[in-house]
Each structure stands twice: as structure tokens, then as C-alpha cells.
Scaffold this motif. Structure first.
Motif, mmCIF file in Angstrom:
data_model
loop_
_atom_site.group_PDB
_atom_site.id
_atom_site.type_symbol
_atom_site.label_atom_id
_atom_site.label_comp_id
_atom_site.label_asym_id
_atom_site.label_seq_id
_atom_site.Cartn_x
_atom_site.Cartn_y
_atom_site.Cartn_z
ATOM 1 N N PRO A 37 0.219 -1.267 -0.192
ATOM 2 C CA PRO A 37 -0.261 0.010 -0.743
ATOM 3 C C PRO A 37 1.274 1.378 0.045
ATOM 4 N N SER A 38 2.367 1.208 0.469
ATOM 5 C CA SER A 38 2.608 2.247 0.654
ATOM 6 C C SER A 38 3.641 2.578 -1.177
ATOM 7 N N GLN A 39 3.414 1.484 -1.269
ATOM 8 C CA GLN A 39 4.103 1.488 -2.783
ATOM 9 C C GLN A 39 3.472 2.694 -3.602
ATOM 10 N N VAL A 40 1.797 2.157 -3.293
ATOM 11 C CA VAL A 40 0.778 2.320 -4.619
ATOM 12 C C VAL A 40 0.617 4.044 -4.442
ATOM 13 N N LEU A 41 0.822 4.541 -2.798
ATOM 14 C CA LEU A 41 -0.189 5.466 -2.433
ATOM 15 C C LEU A 41 1.002 6.275 -3.193
ATOM 16 N N ALA A 42 3.012 5.975 -3.563
ATOM 17 C CA ALA A 42 3.908 6.702 -3.738
ATOM 18 C C ALA A 42 3.574 7.403 -5.217
ATOM 19 N N GLU A 43 3.377 6.045 -5.798
ATOM 20 C CA GLU A 43 2.775 5.610 -7.078
ATOM 21 C C GLU A 43 1.693 6.775 -7.728
ATOM 22 N N ALA A 44 0.997 6.828 -7.012
ATOM 23 C CA ALA A 44 -0.299 8.259 -7.285
ATOM 24 C C ALA A 44 0.453 9.267 -6.676
ATOM 25 N N SER A 45 1.338 9.401 -5.442
ATOM 26 C CA SER A 45 1.116 10.820 -4.898
ATOM 27 C C SER A 45 1.796 11.217 -6.833
ATOM 28 N N ARG A 46 2.883 10.769 -7.554
ATOM 29 C CA ARG A 46 3.936 11.524 -8.275
ATOM 30 C C ARG A 46 2.458 11.858 -9.582
ATOM 31 N N ARG A 47 1.704 10.802 -9.425
ATOM 32 C CA ARG A 47 0.563 11.223 -11.102
ATOM 33 C C ARG A 47 -0.111 11.851 -10.877
ATOM 34 N N LEU A 48 -0.240 11.875 -10.136
ATOM 35 C CA LEU A 48 -1.903 13.190 -9.073
ATOM 36 C C LEU A 48 -1.198 14.181 -9.049
ATOM 37 N N VAL A 49 0.295 14.628 -9.275
ATOM 38 C CA VAL A 49 0.444 16.068 -9.030
ATOM 39 C C VAL A 49 0.909 16.293 -10.382
ATOM 40 N N ASP A 50 0.685 15.498 -11.323
ATOM 41 C CA ASP A 50 1.396 15.941 -12.925
ATOM 42 C C ASP A 50 -0.395 16.138 -13.390
ATOM 43 N N GLY A 51 -0.538 17.795 -13.817
ATOM 44 C CA GLY A 51 -1.450 18.844 -14.065
ATOM 45 C C GLY A 51 -2.178 19.542 -13.607
ATOM 46 N N ASN A 52 -1.886 18.749 -12.345
ATOM 47 C CA ASN A 52 -2.512 19.454 -11.099
ATOM 48 C C ASN A 52 -2.539 21.011 -11.033
ATOM 49 N N ASP A 53 -2.815 22.217 -11.686
ATOM 50 C CA ASP A 53 -3.003 23.353 -11.583
ATOM 51 C C ASP A 53 -4.092 23.986 -10.498
ATOM 52 N N THR A 54 -4.876 23.067 -10.446
ATOM 53 C CA THR A 54 -6.085 23.830 -9.890
ATOM 54 C C THR A 54 -5.912 23.413 -8.187
ATOM 55 N N CYS A 55 -4.404 22.811 -7.890
ATOM 56 C CA CYS A 55 -3.944 22.284 -6.503
ATOM 57 C C CYS A 55 -5.170 21.291 -5.758
ATOM 58 N N MET A 56 -6.551 20.805 -5.975
ATOM 59 C CA MET A 56 -6.496 20.271 -5.324
ATOM 60 C C MET A 56 -6.010 19.179 -4.692
ATOM 61 N N PHE A 57 -6.461 17.825 -3.837
ATOM 62 C CA PHE A 57 -5.250 17.208 -2.629
ATOM 63 C C PHE A 57 -6.426 16.163 -2.160
ATOM 64 N N ALA A 58 -6.744 15.152 -1.928
ATOM 65 C CA ALA A 58 -7.067 14.215 -1.290
ATOM 66 C C ALA A 58 -6.102 13.001 -0.095
ATOM 67 N N THR A 59 -7.148 13.147 0.815
ATOM 68 C CA THR A 59 -6.676 12.208 1.606
ATOM 69 C C THR A 59 -6.953 10.765 1.817
ATOM 70 N N VAL A 60 -6.285 9.744 1.660
ATOM 71 C CA VAL A 60 -6.777 8.450 1.139
ATOM 72 C C VAL A 60 -5.864 7.493 2.401
ATOM 73 N N LEU A 61 -6.922 6.115 2.408
ATOM 74 C CA LEU A 61 -6.805 5.300 3.395
ATOM 75 C C LEU A 61 -6.692 3.792 2.474
ATOM 76 N N PHE A 62 -5.455 3.646 1.898
ATOM 77 C CA PHE A 62 -5.092 2.112 1.539
ATOM 78 C C PHE A 62 -4.699 1.076 2.359
ATOM 79 N N GLY A 63 -4.857 -0.192 1.985
ATOM 80 C CA GLY A 63 -4.245 -0.919 2.522
ATOM 81 C C GLY A 63 -5.381 -2.237 1.312
ATOM 82 N N GLN A 64 -4.526 -3.492 2.190
ATOM 83 C CA GLN A 64 -4.202 -5.146 1.556
ATOM 84 C C GLN A 64 -4.871 -6.019 2.980
#
Length: 651
Positions: A491-518
Motif C-alpha cells: 500500500p505504501s508503494q501504491v500511494l507513492a505511485e499515486a502521489s507522483r501521478r496526481l501531481v502532474d497537471g494538478n494546476d487547481t492544487c486540489m488534493f485528496a486524503t486516502v487510506l489504502f490497504g490490503q
């Protein structure tokens, strides 16, 4: 040019001339009686009006001052929190400070002092000028002993930001300044102050908020600093460095003592007093400037008010006498001829009032005021018809938008996975979730992703907004998480990958809190990682419950991060893992009391299925908040592990 275009009627064709012939001699008596009554009444109310005008003007000027001061305080607080809770290098500190100075309206310069700590070996103390780098100053390089300065020591010990008294800044060219100082103190209890941040504001920026008021005849405006210094006063310059109380003692103005007490106590005051030096009666208002500690004194002289009253009474008597003279020339024999078209216009206006807009207004061809009024009324009739048509079109467009939003809500909810039971030998994992958007569409989400060999990925999150923008960012976040999860990893690796992808093109500076698990259904093992999301609750079969003791990484979307601490545990048989968004704990009742975590713990039922648990929580939240409207999206996710009882064979 015709009267239709100019709106001017020749006096021989004017309705005013004709109506003048209608009056009778009795109107002379009525006009004289009205003039006398108005003069008596005006003298009583004009003083009250003048006081209300003074109070309103003082409050308006104080509000403008408060807005200017709060803008500086808010900017300083933001930079203070950023610098105190991060490790910026000197170049980044200088860039941040310069951006703060340039972004603050009217700011003359700013200072950051950052003392050495465990990660910083040398102090940073630099002043940035709004005039450009040529006026910047490095206190460390200049050998300036800022630590012995009173303003530095006071800021280090201050619980919050504070405004200085006015002072002359020779570095800025002999300009009178005020400064807002705030300590650099990281979040948490028992922390050490790391330094300070300050912004300089020219005193002229403050006085400009009431300069036009101060120049009105008979008006006097004074500005008192938090410690009582007169920042501006019509009788004494700021260079005199006098407090209001010192000015009162030196000038013998004992009539102003109540204003000094009000300014010192930060209390509003309305005072009628007589100037002990000139004998002039004044009405003075003391208005605190928000919570800044500044006070504004606004006074209006009574002689000016009395002069205006006498002018108004003189004008009223003159006009009354003139009208009385004109009334002697009245003739009544034209009444019927003049009143007929007016009656026709009145009937047409009554038809409009009754909603009949299809009948044209009569008398439009007349060249007097009646004709002008008729054409104006006809124009109003046409405009009303156009507006009604536009309202119908707007109503249809609104219904279309509401219909499209309803469809979008159905599509969004249809994208969410349904509740399910995953079986693995004698183990059965109930998985359920419910989402209720605060608007037609929302930013909360959840997801279940089944893997191979009894593995289940799950996520719950909250986007930093509501409505359509949040729904679009939510869809992107869910897609990124699902793609990252299917590539494997923790889950930590999944969030790290999502962190990298969601920053791209996020000109509106929106963000999300996420709890991810397995969840590994074979052994009941759970692995969790959080991106700024609330920790879940673990409800045991015997009714015990506990908050999962896990650390959190930053929310997704702000900046790329790979630091998402992992928590590992086990889901015992009969236990339920409950995750939720802040729409649950931050649901408010009509008295603005939050539902809270403790109330959530109290309502959980160990015997409930995962689906029933979600429905029970949301029902309790709505029951608590009723009749207050839902202010945020509400999402609950529950996972409950059941294990079949082992069969015992014959002995």
C-alpha cells in the motif's frame, strides 16, 4: 430634436403648467402648515442623523483599516507556519520572503530571522525590501546584533503576532512605518521558538483608509496604536511620539479622557463633549479596529451641523413661500381635460399590476408629460414581457442542469463497487461501503480491488472540495489508485505511485486524503498506509474497539512524496475494520456541535454485518445532525471477517 428623444416638454405644453391651474387657495394654508411642521421636526432629527452618519463613517473606516491590517497578519501567519514547520535553505527562505513582500498590498519590506537548530548551523536574518534587492539587508553579514533588540526579544516570548507602534524608518527613506511581528514556532506543545517573521507597512497605507473622511469640513480623525501612541491626529504630529493620554494631559483636553479609557480597553464609545479649549461641542466616536489593538477616533463638530440645519430651514421656507405664491394663480376649470389621460394611464398601470401585458398603453402620441409617461410605461411593459420570456428560458435551462447533475450523481454512484462477500476456505470477508454526497456529486470515494490468492485491495478517500470539480478529481484518483494497485507492491508503494501521478497537471492544487490497504484473507493479515487520512477503527467480536495506531503521510496531489508509513496487523475472526471520511466525525447539529470520534465509537455494534454497520453509522449521523443540512460528503467503509465453526467428528 423631438420631445421623445430629449424627454423635455415645452412649458406651454407641459402638464406641470396645466396641473398648476388645478390647485385651490386652500393649498396655500397646507403648504405653510407643512413648512412649519417640517422645520420643527427637522431640528429634532437632524442631530440624530448626524450622529448616525458619524457612527457609520467611523465603522466603515475601521472596517477598511481592519481589512488592511488583517491582510498583513494573514500573510505573515502563512509564511510563519511554512518556515517554522519546514527546513528551507537560505535561498528558499529569501525567495519565500520576497514573494510575501511583493504579494502584500502596500508592504514596504519584510524580515525573517531563523536561529540555528539541530539541522541548521548558522543563523538566517535577512530583510527584504519591496523597492528591490538593492535595499535588502543581511543582518548576519552586517554584524547587526538583532538578538539584543527589544522587538526581537518581545516577539520570541509573544504567544502570537503583535503590531508595533509607529516609528521612523531611515533605511526606507525616513518613512513612518508600523510592523507586524510573529514568532516562528513549530506546531505542537513544548516546542522552541525558532525565530520570527515581520512585515513593514507604511503608516500612510493605514491613514489612506480614512484620508477623505479627515478632510471633510468640521470632521477630525485620530488613529491610536495598540500601546496608545497617536499615529495620526489633526493637532499633533506622529513625530511627537505622544500617547493619547499624554496628549490629553499636555493640551488640557480633559473632555477627551473617556476616549482614552475606551481606546485603552479596546471598547467602542459614543461621546458628546465640549472642547475645553475652544468651547466647541462635538460628537466623538471611538471604534476599535477589529482585534488588532488599534482604535479609530472620529469627531464631528456641532456648529457645522447647526449651520446645515439653518440652511435647510431657510431653503424650505423660501420654497414654501414661492409655492404659496404660485398657488394663488390656480385655476380649476381645466380639471376634467387634464385628469382624463391620467386616469387612462392609471387604468393601464392597473392592468399591468394584474398581469395583463398584452394591452398597449394609451396616450403615447401626446407631446406632454402624460405622453412621455405613457411611452415610458409602454417601454416597461415590453421589458417585462421580455424578462418573463427570459425567466422561462432560464427556468428551462436550470431544469436541464439539475437533470444533468442528477444523471451525473447516478453515474458517480454506479462507478462505486457493490458490497460483497469474499470466501477463502472457512473464512468469509464481508466488504461494504456507503457514500452520500453533500451535493449532487461529491469528492468522497471508496474502492475494492480483488487480487489473486485471497488478496483484497481497498481504499477510502476524501477530495478537498465538493461538487463537480471534486467529482472529477475523485474519478482521476480512483483510476490512478486502481492502476497502481494492479501493478503490485505494498500500500505504501501504491500511494507513492499515486502521489507522483496526481501531481502532474494538478494546476487547481486540489488534493485528496486516502487510506489504502490490503487484506490477506488466508491469514487475516492487514497492511495499511495513509495519505493524510483519519486512522480507522478496529471493532473486536467482544465489543472492544480501538483506533489503529498508524502514522500518516502527506495528502495526494500537493507534491510528490514516497514517505507513507506502513502499519501491519491482523483482522481477527468476528472483528470489523471501520474506515470513514471526516464527513462523519465533522457532521454538525444545529448548535454547531460535531458528531466526533467518541460518539462514533459508542454507536458501533460488534454483532452487525459490514453492510448493516455502514447503514447504522450513517443513520446515526443523520439523526444527530437533524435538522441541520449536510455540509460534507459522508462515506463509511466496513470489513468484517467471519470464520466457520470447525466441525468435530465422532470419537
Amino acid at each position: 430634436m423631438s420631445p421623445v428623444n430629449t424627454g423635455v416638454v415645452h412649458w406651454r405644453q407641459s402638464l406641470r403648467t396645466r396641473i398648476a391651474l388645478w390647485s385651490a387657495l386652500i393649498n396655500i394654508v397646507l403648504l405653510l402648515a407643512l413648512a412649519v411642521a417640517t422645520a420643527w421636526f427637522a431640528r429634532r432629527v437632524i442631530f440624530a442623523d448626524a450622529r448616525r452618519d458619524t457612527i457609520a463613517s467611523a465603522q466603515e473606516a475601521a472596517d477598511r483599516l481592519d481589512a488592511s491590517l488583517r491582510a498583513v497578519a494573514i500573510t505573515t501567519r502563512g509564511v510563519s507556519d511554512l518556515v517554522a514547520n519546514s527546513d528551507l535553505d537560505p535561498q528558499e527562505l529569501t525567495t519565500t520572503l520576497r514573494a510575501m513582500v511583493l504579494a502584500t498590498p502596500g508592504c514596504a519590506g519584510g524580515l525573517i530571522v531563523l536561529e540555528p537548530d539541530g539541522t541548521r548551523t548558522t543563523p538566517y536574518a535577512r530583510y527584504i525590501s519591496a523597492s528591490g534587492p538593492a535595499r535588502d539587508r543581511d543582518f548576519v553579514a552586517d554584524g547587526y546584533d538583532y538578538r539584543r533588540q527589544g522587538w526581537f526579544q518581545r516577539t520570541l516570548s509573544a504567544p502570537d503576532g503583535w503590531w508595533s507602534e509607529p516609528y521612523r524608518n531611515e533605511t526606507a527613506g525616513g518613512i513612518w512605518m508600523v510592523t507586524y511581528n510573529r514568532p516562528l514556532r513549530p506546531r505542537g506543545k513544548g516546542v522552541t521558538t525558532r525565530g520570527m517573521v515581520s512585515l513593514d507597512l507604511p503608516l500612510a497605507e493605514l491613514t489612506g483608509n480614512f484620508e477623505s473622511l479627515a478632510h471633510l469640513p468640521g470632521w477630525r480623525v485620530s488613529l491610536v496604536a495598540p500601546a496608545g501612541t497617536l499615529a495620526t491626529n489633526p493637532d499633533v504630529s506622529v513625530a511627537a511620539n505622544l500617547t493619547l493620554e499624554q496628549f490629553i494631559r499636555r493640551s488640557g483636553r480633559s473632555d477627551l479622557l473617556p476616549t482614552a479609557d475606551a481606546a485603552r480597553l479596546r471598547q467602542p464609545l459614543q461621546l458628546v463633549h465640549t472642547d475645553t479649549l475652544t468651547g466647541e461641542t462635538r460628537f466623538t466616536v471611538v471604534e476599535p479596529v477589529g482585534q488588532t489593538g488599534w482604535s479609530l477616533l472620529v469627531a464631528q463638530a456641532y456648529p457645522l451641523i447647526i449651520e446645515r440645519l439653518n440652511q435647510a430651514l431657510t431653503l424650505l421656507l423660501g420654497v414654501g413661500a414661492l409655492l404659496a405664491l404660485v398657488c394663488t394663480l390656480l385655476v380649476r376649470h381645466l380639471a376634467k381635460r387634464i385628469s382624463r389621460p391620467v386616469e387612462d394611464i392609471t387604468a393601464a398601470a392597473a392592468s399591468l399590476a394584474n398581469g395583463r401585458y398584452d394591452l398597449p398603453v394609451p396616450s403615447q402620441k401626446r407631446r406632454d408629460e402624460v405622453g412621455l409617461l405613457a411611452r415610458t410605461l409602454e417601454h416597461a411593459r415590453s421589458s417585462i414581457r421580455q424578462h418573463l420570456d427570459a425567466i422561462e428560458e432560464m427556468s428551462a435551462a436550470r431544469q436541464k442542469i439539475e437533470s444533468e447533475l442528477a444523471i451525473a450523481r447516478e453515474i458517480q454512484l454506479a462507478m462505486l463497487p457493490a458490497a460483497r462477500v469474499i470466501d477463502q476456505d472457512d473464512r468469509h470477508l464481508e466488504v461494504a461501503a456507503l457514500l452520500e454526497p453533500a451535493k449532487a456529486v461529491g469528492g468522497d470515494f471508496y474502492s475494492f480491488i480483488e487480487g489473486s490468492e485471497g488478496l483484497l485491495w481497498f481504499a477510502i478517500g476524501d477530495v478537498s472540495d465538493k461538487g463537480v470539480p471534486a467529482a472529477l478529481f475523485m474519478a482521476r484518483t480512483v483510476t490512478v489508485l486502481e492502476v497502481a494497485a494492479r501493478t503490485g507492491g505494498t500500500p505504501s508503494q501504491v500511494l507513492a505511485e499515486a502521489s507522483r501521478r496526481l501531481v502532474d497537471g494538478n494546476d487547481t492544487c486540489m488534493f485528496a486524503t486516502v487510506l489504502f490497504g490490503q487484506v490477506d484473507l488466508r491469514h487475516g493479515d492487514i497492511v495499511l498506509a495513509s495519505a493524510g487520512h483519519d486512522a480507522p477503527l478496529l471493532l473486536h467480536a467482544d465489543g472492544r474497539h480501538e483506533l489503529v495506531p498508524m502514522e500518516s503521510g502527506p495528502p495526494l496531489g500537493f507534491e510528490v512524496s514516497g514517505e507513507f508509513p506502513t502499519w501491519r496487523g491482523r483482522l481477527p475472526a468476528g472483528a470489523t475494520l471501520l474506515a470513514y471520511t471526516d464527513g462523519v466525525t465533522e457532521a454538525f447539529d444545529p448548535q454547531q456541535v460535531a458528531f466526533g470520534l467518541e460518539r462514533l465509537r459508542a454507536i458501533l455494534g460488534a454483532e452487525l454485518t459490514a453492510q448493516a454497520q455502514c447503514e447504522h453509522v450513517i443513520a446515526q449521523v443523520h439523526q444527530f445532525a437533524h435538522p441541520a443540512a449536510q455540509s460534507d460528503d459522508i462515506t463509511v467503509l466496513a470489513m468484517r471477517l467471519r470464520q466457520d465453526a470447525k466441525e468435530t467428528g465422532p470419537c
